[in-house]
Design an enzyme around this catalytic site. Structure first.
Site, PDB file in Angstrom:
ATOM      1  N   GLU A  44       0.821  -1.199   0.000  1.00  0.00           N
ATOM      2  CA  GLU A  44       0.000   0.000   0.000  1.00  0.00           C
ATOM      3  C   GLU A  44       0.858   1.253   0.000  1.00  0.00           C
ATOM      4  O   GLU A  44       1.973   1.255   0.542  1.00  0.00           O
ATOM      5  CB  GLU A  44      -0.943   0.073   1.208  1.00  0.00           C
ATOM      6  CG  GLU A  44      -2.258  -0.652   1.049  1.00  0.00           C
ATOM      7  CD  GLU A  44      -2.200  -2.052   1.612  1.00  0.00           C
ATOM      8  OE1 GLU A  44      -3.191  -2.795   1.477  1.00  0.00           O
ATOM      9  OE2 GLU A  44      -1.164  -2.412   2.183  1.00  0.00           O
ATOM     10  N   THR A  45       0.311   2.296  -0.608  1.00  0.00           N
ATOM     11  CA  THR A  45       0.849   3.648  -0.511  1.00  0.00           C
ATOM     12  C   THR A  45      -0.263   4.550  -0.003  1.00  0.00           C
ATOM     13  O   THR A  45      -1.400   4.471  -0.481  1.00  0.00           O
ATOM     14  CB  THR A  45       1.371   4.143  -1.868  1.00  0.00           C
ATOM     15  OG1 THR A  45       2.482   3.328  -2.266  1.00  0.00           O
ATOM     16  CG2 THR A  45       1.824   5.596  -1.792  1.00  0.00           C
TER      17      THR A  45
END
Length: 278
Positions: A44-45
């Site tokens: 994830e970002t």
């Protein structure tokens, strides 16, 4: 646009789950956030933009899709906010919930503690569990008889399956493509397998095929869901659990989750973070 790269939920200064963090004056367009997350390549970002004194709008993207909530990226965000804006408590507005993260420094190491969205859980549908057994190669004999399998939510839906031995947890494997279809069809964020080492110490492995990732080394959202589930089942009362994850991947992680006895109330998830060298 600067992308901070942070390892969240480190254990003894090692391991952790990598997350990208982007602070921007305003959130990029969804297609741009998706493109950036795919380029970064982490599970994830997080993308955050300020909305007022101590308040931020926050979105999360995996390499393949937007996700409603991500614990380890929130822990990473806390570290970045601590570095750029100082220690403190920050209010975060997600797409479907409001949460907060508190962050600071301890002996030169970032710590962050998030407050999850409200939690809920229910016994896993037998047909859903049977399909999971088929994909992951488990059977009823592998289950912990004291912790029923549940569908649980602490911001994201998870299928949580407790196993009776550490050896059973170690052999977790599956086909990524089949897992992706299964999770997509049933709106599951991760399939979380856990082993209870002692009353309040757990080991976990989380399949994250829907995000294009075979396994997540640390999953704060699933930790919140697990803690809420254990409370719902009456397995544990208020206090804290410790979850060790990522060990089978060579990325040891430590997650702490504390909770009250109030049904459905948020869970606090805490961990340490390191900056990933460029």
């Amino acid at each position: 646009m600067h992308i901070h790269k942070i390892a969240a939920f480190t254990k003894d200064g090692r391991g952790g789950n990598p997350a990208g963090v982007v602070l921007a004056a305003k959130l990029p367009l969804p297609a741009e956030m998706q493109s950036i997350a795919a380029t970064v390549g982490y599970s994830e970002t997080a993308f955050a933009a300020p909305t007022g004194q101590g308040s931020w709008t926050l979105r999360y993207y995996s390499p393949e899709t937007e996700v409603p909530f991500c614990g380890h990226a929130t822990i990473a965000l806390g570290a970045v906010l601590c570095e750029t804006h100082g220690p403190g408590r920050y209010r975060l507005s997600l797409a479907n919930a409001d949460i907060e993260v508190e962050s600071g420094m301890q002996e030169g190491v970032w710590w962050s503690a998030l407050r999850s969205p409200p939690t809920r859980s229910a016994p896993a549908d037998p047909a859903l569990l049977a399909k999971a057994f088929e994909i992951f190669g488990y059977s009823d004999t592998d289950l912990d008889p004291d912790i029923p399998a549940c569908e649980a939510n602490g911001g994201t839906n998870h299928l949580i399956i407790a196993l009776r031995s550490r050896a059973a947890l170690t052999r977790m494997h599956y086909d990524l493509a089949r897992g992706r279809v299964f999770m997509r069809d049933h709106a599951i964020g991760t399939v979380a397998f856990v082993f209870r080492e002692s009353e309040r110490v757990f080991h976990a492995r989380n399949a994250f095929a829907i995000g294009g990732v075979l396994e997540d080394p640390a999953t704060g959202a699933a930790a919140a869901a697990l803690a809420g589930m254990l409370r719902d089942l009456g397995v544990l009362h208020d206090g804290e659990i410790v979850i060790h994850q990522g060990e089978d991947m060579g990325q040891p992680c430590r997650i702490e989750a504390s909770f009250t006895n109030e049904a459905g109330s948020p869970v606090q998830v805490r961990g340490l973070s390191n900056k990933i060298p460029e």
